[in-house]
Design a protein around this motif. Structure first.
Motif, PDB file in Angstrom:
ATOM      1  N   SER A 148     -22.080  51.141  -3.946  1.00 41.27           N
ATOM      2  CA  SER A 148     -21.931  52.515  -3.452  1.00 41.27           C
ATOM      3  C   SER A 148     -20.582  53.135  -3.828  1.00 41.27           C
ATOM      4  O   SER A 148     -20.418  54.346  -3.740  1.00 41.27           O
ATOM      5  CB  SER A 148     -22.118  52.556  -1.936  1.00 41.27           C
ATOM      6  OG  SER A 148     -21.152  51.738  -1.304  1.00 41.27           O
ATOM      7  N   HIS A 149     -19.627  52.314  -4.268  1.00 41.87           N
ATOM      8  CA  HIS A 149     -18.299  52.827  -4.618  1.00 41.87           C
ATOM      9  C   HIS A 149     -17.988  52.721  -6.113  1.00 41.87           C
ATOM     10  O   HIS A 149     -16.910  53.113  -6.551  1.00 41.87           O
ATOM     11  CB  HIS A 149     -17.220  52.098  -3.820  1.00 41.87           C
ATOM     12  CG  HIS A 149     -17.364  52.278  -2.345  1.00 41.87           C
ATOM     13  ND1 HIS A 149     -17.170  53.484  -1.719  1.00 41.87           N
ATOM     14  CD2 HIS A 149     -17.714  51.402  -1.372  1.00 41.87           C
ATOM     15  CE1 HIS A 149     -17.381  53.348  -0.426  1.00 41.87           C
ATOM     16  NE2 HIS A 149     -17.727  52.095  -0.188  1.00 41.87           N
ATOM     17  N   LYS A 179     -14.505  50.895  -0.620  1.00 44.94           N
ATOM     18  CA  LYS A 179     -13.872  52.009  -1.312  1.00 44.94           C
ATOM     19  C   LYS A 179     -12.413  51.666  -1.649  1.00 44.94           C
ATOM     20  O   LYS A 179     -11.694  51.095  -0.826  1.00 44.94           O
ATOM     21  CB  LYS A 179     -13.912  53.229  -0.388  1.00 44.94           C
ATOM     22  CG  LYS A 179     -13.382  54.482  -0.986  1.00 44.94           C
ATOM     23  CD  LYS A 179     -13.520  55.634   0.005  1.00 44.94           C
ATOM     24  CE  LYS A 179     -12.949  56.901  -0.571  1.00 44.94           C
ATOM     25  NZ  LYS A 179     -13.070  58.010   0.372  1.00 44.94           N
ATOM     26  N   PRO A 180     -11.964  52.009  -2.877  1.00 40.85           N
ATOM     27  CA  PRO A 180     -10.550  51.791  -3.206  1.00 40.85           C
ATOM     28  C   PRO A 180      -9.651  52.553  -2.229  1.00 40.85           C
ATOM     29  O   PRO A 180      -9.891  53.721  -1.934  1.00 40.85           O
ATOM     30  CB  PRO A 180     -10.406  52.352  -4.617  1.00 40.85           C
ATOM     31  CG  PRO A 180     -11.786  52.395  -5.168  1.00 40.85           C
ATOM     32  CD  PRO A 180     -12.697  52.590  -3.986  1.00 40.85           C
ATOM     33  N   ILE A 181      -8.640  51.873  -1.721  1.00 34.58           N
ATOM     34  CA  ILE A 181      -7.711  52.466  -0.761  1.00 34.58           C
ATOM     35  C   ILE A 181      -6.348  52.580  -1.428  1.00 34.58           C
ATOM     36  O   ILE A 181      -5.888  51.614  -2.038  1.00 34.58           O
ATOM     37  CB  ILE A 181      -7.611  51.591   0.505  1.00 34.58           C
ATOM     38  CG1 ILE A 181      -8.992  51.480   1.162  1.00 34.58           C
ATOM     39  CG2 ILE A 181      -6.575  52.135   1.478  1.00 34.58           C
ATOM     40  CD1 ILE A 181      -9.064  50.457   2.271  1.00 34.58           C
ATOM     41  N   LEU A 232      -2.699  50.611 -12.719  1.00 31.42           N
ATOM     42  CA  LEU A 232      -3.951  50.037 -12.236  1.00 31.42           C
ATOM     43  C   LEU A 232      -3.876  49.783 -10.728  1.00 31.42           C
ATOM     44  O   LEU A 232      -4.785  50.132  -9.982  1.00 31.42           O
ATOM     45  CB  LEU A 232      -4.252  48.722 -12.976  1.00 31.42           C
ATOM     46  CG  LEU A 232      -5.537  48.011 -12.590  1.00 31.42           C
ATOM     47  CD1 LEU A 232      -6.748  48.891 -12.864  1.00 31.42           C
ATOM     48  CD2 LEU A 232      -5.646  46.695 -13.346  1.00 31.42           C
ATOM     49  N   HIS A 233      -2.775  49.223 -10.282  1.00 33.68           N
ATOM     50  CA  HIS A 233      -2.573  48.978  -8.846  1.00 33.68           C
ATOM     51  C   HIS A 233      -2.610  50.289  -8.066  1.00 33.68           C
ATOM     52  O   HIS A 233      -3.264  50.392  -7.022  1.00 33.68           O
ATOM     53  CB  HIS A 233      -1.250  48.244  -8.629  1.00 33.68           C
ATOM     54  CG  HIS A 233      -0.850  48.137  -7.207  1.00 33.68           C
ATOM     55  ND1 HIS A 233       0.380  48.548  -6.768  1.00 33.68           N
ATOM     56  CD2 HIS A 233      -1.509  47.688  -6.108  1.00 33.68           C
ATOM     57  CE1 HIS A 233       0.454  48.355  -5.456  1.00 33.68           C
ATOM     58  NE2 HIS A 233      -0.665  47.830  -5.040  1.00 33.68           N
ATOM     59  N   ALA A 234      -1.935  51.303  -8.574  1.00 31.16           N
ATOM     60  CA  ALA A 234      -1.899  52.604  -7.888  1.00 31.16           C
ATOM     61  C   ALA A 234      -3.296  53.213  -7.770  1.00 31.16           C
ATOM     62  O   ALA A 234      -3.623  53.840  -6.765  1.00 31.16           O
ATOM     63  CB  ALA A 234      -0.960  53.562  -8.616  1.00 31.16           C
ATOM     64  N   ALA A 235      -4.131  53.007  -8.782  1.00 32.81           N
ATOM     65  CA  ALA A 235      -5.474  53.595  -8.771  1.00 32.81           C
ATOM     66  C   ALA A 235      -6.432  52.861  -7.828  1.00 32.81           C
ATOM     67  O   ALA A 235      -7.257  53.489  -7.177  1.00 32.81           O
ATOM     68  CB  ALA A 235      -6.054  53.597 -10.185  1.00 32.81           C
ATOM     69  N   LEU A 236      -6.293  51.540  -7.732  1.00 35.20           N
ATOM     70  CA  LEU A 236      -7.306  50.762  -7.019  1.00 35.20           C
ATOM     71  C   LEU A 236      -6.832  50.083  -5.743  1.00 35.20           C
ATOM     72  O   LEU A 236      -7.641  49.553  -4.991  1.00 35.20           O
ATOM     73  CB  LEU A 236      -7.926  49.738  -7.967  1.00 35.20           C
ATOM     74  CG  LEU A 236      -8.608  50.372  -9.181  1.00 35.20           C
ATOM     75  CD1 LEU A 236      -9.070  49.315 -10.156  1.00 35.20           C
ATOM     76  CD2 LEU A 236      -9.764  51.261  -8.764  1.00 35.20           C
TER      77      LEU A 236
END
Length: 193
Positions: free
Chosen positions: A35-36, A71-73, A146-150
């Motif tokens: 779903s995410h 969901k990515p936080i 990548l860390h900032a996005a996910l």
């Protein structure tokens, strides 16, 4: 030729570890609940050129399965703090087990030993006994992007549970996380023992 070399390494990894090998992008998408996944794809579509190269050219093997993420936080900690927490976890696990390091990020680190006054304390009870250039690499760009996005949970999961191989010079791959996997040269090709 570059694509062929990547396929050769992918096949060697899959054979050696008896596990599937994916691109980093595919691994990321598979790590989230279905779903995410659309949101994750959208976040990755905004990546810089350098991060896109890492996402598409790096190879990933899941060493330990884990539950899918929601969901990515957005991250709470900075990238370096998460990497340090991963190193602490890896070193503490290694000390509790055979003492053998279970992740390339932990190479050069060990539990602080009061008998060795020359050791440099780097984290809570963890000493750095020699530099680990892979640690510096994953604390910088494009990994910070990548860390900032996910988010923190994904970044920690990726570094602890996956062996990641990024393309390096002359069609070689550099392992940046996961259990150290030895290679040796045979007939001018990199192979697993």
């Amino acid at each position: 030729k570059k694509k062929s070399r990547c396929q050769d390494v992918k096949l060697a990894l899959a054979t050696r570890l008896n596990k599937p090998v994916d691109s980093l992008r595919t691994c990321i998408i598979k790590s989230f609940e279905s779903s995410h996944r659309q949101l994750v794809c959208s976040l990755l579509s905004q990546a810089s050129v350098s991060l896109n190269e890492i996402l598409d050219q790096s190879l990933v093997v899941r060493i330990e399965e884990s539950k899918l993420l929601g969901k990515p936080i957005p991250p709470v900690f900075n990238t370096a703090e998460i990497v340090d927490k991963v190193i602490e976890t890896v070193v503490r696990r290694s000390a509790q087990r055979s003492g053998q390091n279970q992740n390339v990020l932990g190479l050069g680190y060990r539990m602080l030993d009061q008998r060795h006054s020359s050791e440099v304390l780097t984290m809570r009870g963890i000493a750095s006994v020699f530099p680990n250039s892979v640690v510096s690499m994953v604390k910088g760009p494009p990994w910070t992007e990548l860390h900032a996005a996910l988010g923190d949970a994904f970044w920690r999961l990726l570094l602890l549970n996956c062996a990641i191989f990024v393309p390096a010079a002359r069609s070689c791959f550099l392992q940046v996380s996961g259990p150290p996997l030895p290679f040796h040269r045979a007939r001018n090709r990199e192979c697993f023992p």
